[in-house]
Design a protein around this motif. Sequence first.
Motif, PDB file in Angstrom:
ATOM      1  N   GLY A 163       0.813  -1.219   0.000  1.00  0.00           N
ATOM      2  CA  GLY A 163       0.000   0.000   0.000  1.00  0.00           C
ATOM      3  C   GLY A 163       0.838   1.257   0.000  1.00  0.00           C
ATOM      4  N   THR A 164       1.938   1.238   0.744  1.00  0.00           N
ATOM      5  CA  THR A 164       2.826   2.397   0.787  1.00  0.00           C
ATOM      6  C   THR A 164       3.453   2.656  -0.577  1.00  0.00           C
ATOM      7  N   TYR A 165       3.847   1.565  -1.259  1.00  0.00           N
ATOM      8  CA  TYR A 165       4.426   1.713  -2.594  1.00  0.00           C
ATOM      9  C   TYR A 165       3.388   2.291  -3.566  1.00  0.00           C
ATOM     10  N   VAL A 166       2.161   1.775  -3.502  1.00  0.00           N
ATOM     11  CA  VAL A 166       1.092   2.277  -4.373  1.00  0.00           C
ATOM     12  C   VAL A 166       0.842   3.755  -4.105  1.00  0.00           C
ATOM     13  N   CYS A 167       0.811   4.128  -2.837  1.00  0.00           N
ATOM     14  CA  CYS A 167       0.610   5.539  -2.481  1.00  0.00           C
ATOM     15  C   CYS A 167       1.703   6.427  -3.087  1.00  0.00           C
ATOM     16  N   ASP A 168       2.939   5.971  -2.992  1.00  0.00           N
ATOM     17  CA  ASP A 168       4.050   6.754  -3.540  1.00  0.00           C
ATOM     18  C   ASP A 168       3.942   6.902  -5.059  1.00  0.00           C
ATOM     19  N   LYS A 169       3.540   5.825  -5.727  1.00  0.00           N
ATOM     20  CA  LYS A 169       3.432   5.854  -7.189  1.00  0.00           C
ATOM     21  C   LYS A 169       2.259   6.707  -7.671  1.00  0.00           C
ATOM     22  N   LEU A 170       1.199   6.757  -6.850  1.00  0.00           N
ATOM     23  CA  LEU A 170      -0.011   7.487  -7.260  1.00  0.00           C
ATOM     24  C   LEU A 170      -0.131   8.823  -6.532  1.00  0.00           C
ATOM     25  N   LYS A 171       0.959   9.322  -6.049  1.00  0.00           N
ATOM     26  CA  LYS A 171       0.959  10.566  -5.276  1.00  0.00           C
ATOM     27  C   LYS A 171       0.280  11.696  -6.052  1.00  0.00           C
ATOM     28  N   GLY A 172      -0.666  12.344  -5.376  1.00  0.00           N
ATOM     29  CA  GLY A 172      -1.366  13.475  -5.976  1.00  0.00           C
ATOM     30  C   GLY A 172      -2.534  13.084  -6.865  1.00  0.00           C
ATOM     31  N   SER A 174      -5.804  11.803  -6.477  1.00  0.00           N
ATOM     32  CA  SER A 174      -6.825  11.498  -5.472  1.00  0.00           C
ATOM     33  C   SER A 174      -7.963  10.635  -6.002  1.00  0.00           C
ATOM     34  N   ASP A 175      -8.147  10.613  -7.330  1.00  0.00           N
ATOM     35  CA  ASP A 175      -9.240   9.824  -7.900  1.00  0.00           C
ATOM     36  C   ASP A 175      -8.743   8.474  -8.434  1.00  0.00           C
ATOM     37  N   ALA A 176      -7.558   8.061  -8.014  1.00  0.00           N
ATOM     38  CA  ALA A 176      -6.977   6.809  -8.500  1.00  0.00           C
ATOM     39  C   ALA A 176      -7.851   5.616  -8.125  1.00  0.00           C
ATOM     40  N   VAL A 177      -7.914   4.645  -9.036  1.00  0.00           N
ATOM     41  CA  VAL A 177      -8.672   3.418  -8.809  1.00  0.00           C
ATOM     42  C   VAL A 177      -7.680   2.302  -8.489  1.00  0.00           C
ATOM     43  N   VAL A 178      -7.800   1.768  -7.300  1.00  0.00           N
ATOM     44  CA  VAL A 178      -6.880   0.732  -6.827  1.00  0.00           C
ATOM     45  C   VAL A 178      -7.631  -0.588  -6.708  1.00  0.00           C
ATOM     46  N   LEU A 201      -3.245   2.488   2.379  1.00  0.00           N
ATOM     47  CA  LEU A 201      -3.907   3.341   1.394  1.00  0.00           C
ATOM     48  C   LEU A 201      -4.664   4.481   2.074  1.00  0.00           C
ATOM     49  N   ARG A 202      -5.269   4.175   3.201  1.00  0.00           N
ATOM     50  CA  ARG A 202      -6.040   5.191   3.913  1.00  0.00           C
ATOM     51  C   ARG A 202      -5.154   6.363   4.313  1.00  0.00           C
ATOM     52  N   GLU A 203      -3.903   6.088   4.611  1.00  0.00           N
ATOM     53  CA  GLU A 203      -2.974   7.138   5.027  1.00  0.00           C
ATOM     54  C   GLU A 203      -2.740   8.176   3.927  1.00  0.00           C
ATOM     55  N   CYS A 204      -2.933   7.770   2.669  1.00  0.00           N
ATOM     56  CA  CYS A 204      -2.724   8.740   1.577  1.00  0.00           C
ATOM     57  C   CYS A 204      -4.044   9.079   0.876  1.00  0.00           C
ATOM     58  N   GLY A 205      -5.146   8.776   1.513  1.00  0.00           N
ATOM     59  CA  GLY A 205      -6.446   9.181   0.983  1.00  0.00           C
ATOM     60  C   GLY A 205      -7.000   8.281  -0.098  1.00  0.00           C
ATOM     61  N   LEU A 206      -6.426   7.098  -0.274  1.00  0.00           N
ATOM     62  CA  LEU A 206      -6.933   6.162  -1.277  1.00  0.00           C
ATOM     63  C   LEU A 206      -7.645   4.997  -0.602  1.00  0.00           C
ATOM     64  N   ALA A 232     -14.143  -3.757 -13.710  1.00  0.00           N
ATOM     65  CA  ALA A 232     -13.507  -2.446 -13.553  1.00  0.00           C
ATOM     66  C   ALA A 232     -12.939  -1.965 -14.885  1.00  0.00           C
ATOM     67  N   PRO A 233     -13.654  -1.080 -15.580  1.00  0.00           N
ATOM     68  CA  PRO A 233     -13.177  -0.594 -16.881  1.00  0.00           C
ATOM     69  C   PRO A 233     -11.924   0.281 -16.792  1.00  0.00           C
ATOM     70  N   ARG A 234     -11.678   0.816 -15.603  1.00  0.00           N
ATOM     71  CA  ARG A 234     -10.471   1.625 -15.417  1.00  0.00           C
ATOM     72  C   ARG A 234      -9.809   1.247 -14.101  1.00  0.00           C
ATOM     73  N   ILE A 235      -8.483   1.053 -14.160  1.00  0.00           N
ATOM     74  CA  ILE A 235      -7.700   0.728 -12.968  1.00  0.00           C
ATOM     75  C   ILE A 235      -6.360   1.457 -13.078  1.00  0.00           C
ATOM     76  N   ASP A 236      -5.884   1.968 -11.935  1.00  0.00           N
ATOM     77  CA  ASP A 236      -4.581   2.630 -11.921  1.00  0.00           C
ATOM     78  C   ASP A 236      -3.476   1.750 -11.321  1.00  0.00           C
ATOM     79  N   ALA A 237      -3.858   0.903 -10.386  1.00  0.00           N
ATOM     80  CA  ALA A 237      -2.872   0.035  -9.745  1.00  0.00           C
ATOM     81  C   ALA A 237      -3.555  -1.236  -9.255  1.00  0.00           C
ATOM     82  N   ILE A 238      -2.830  -2.349  -9.345  1.00  0.00           N
ATOM     83  CA  ILE A 238      -3.332  -3.627  -8.808  1.00  0.00           C
ATOM     84  C   ILE A 238      -2.279  -4.212  -7.888  1.00  0.00           C
TER      85      ILE A 238
END
Length: 344
Positions: A163-172, A174-178, A201-206, A232-238
């Motif tokens: 989750g921490t890695y995903v947060c770092d990659k998706l920084k900024g 806020s509408d990212a789909v995980v 994920l909750r720590e970075c708002g996701l 899920a037609p759209r995904i940013d990270a799995i």
Amino acid sequence: MSRKAFTRLLAAVSVGVALTACTGNTAAPPAGQAGQGGAKVANDEPGEKVVIGFSAPAADHGWMAAITNATKAEAAKYSDVELKVVEGTNDVNLQISQVETFINDKVDAIVLLPFDGAALTPVALKAMKAGIPVINVDRQFDSPFAARSTVLGDNYGMGVSAGTYVCDKLKGKSDAVVAEIAGIDSLPLTQDRSKGFADALRECGLKVNNRVAAEFTVESGEKAAANLLQAAPRIDAIWNHDDDQGVGVSAAIKNAGRKEFFLVGGAGSANVMREIKADNGLHKATVVYPSTQGADGIRLARLAVQGKSLGDLVEVEIPRQVELYAPVVTKDNVDRYLPAAFES
């Protein structure tokens, strides 16, 4: 009375009161060892022969095969260890029977990776009450008295690391789909991984927007991933909990023609690490879940029976629990972890 006989007698009397007594070092330390508060312990010097029984689930995927292979290899390093390995099984009743046989054979210790920790708890308790130290590996028992020591991967930490890695990659973003592809949902280890992932994920708002569960196999991974991609037609990270089932996950992604997201793996297989190193695929990281746990169990079992301790600790007995670290492997550090990775 020999050390093993004393160990068994003491464990039978006190297992319900003080679990650590079953390997108590009440005699003077053997030559080459330090007492409590001492410096070095000659743990690898040959000592009293130790017969260890080992049982694990069927090696139906790479990680479990690596567990069993590493366990056998570790035992082979010691001239004073005789390892009795039974055939891996996902049949709980058969595994219980295997442990019953170890008890009847009066082995000196048992290293047990239970298919189901709760189901194997009663027979593990039986072994402990018979004075046979049980080293529990990976999947915990329901009772703290069912094992002398437990070797665990950090399942909650795996989720946090992913989750921490995903947060770092998706920084900024806020509408990212995980999305999350879990393992066997009924297992506490899966639940812990998912909780750690959600908390990070909750720590970075996701949050986890889409989640499916598989069964740690290639076939189940492909089926679960196909269902996820359709929903899920759209995904940013799995985050996929397990690199073995990840082989199927990757197949489903390829079949669907999807590539708008990045993948984080779990367990740390060699094939995923090679993809990370090449930096030419969707896998950008994997979280290590060590396949050395059975091997560590062999070392602890040997030390417990021989009345020895860990050389790097001041304490004169083996620890109650060992929890292994869950590092994130990326292209920046993959060369450090690749040599020890297992093949999916």
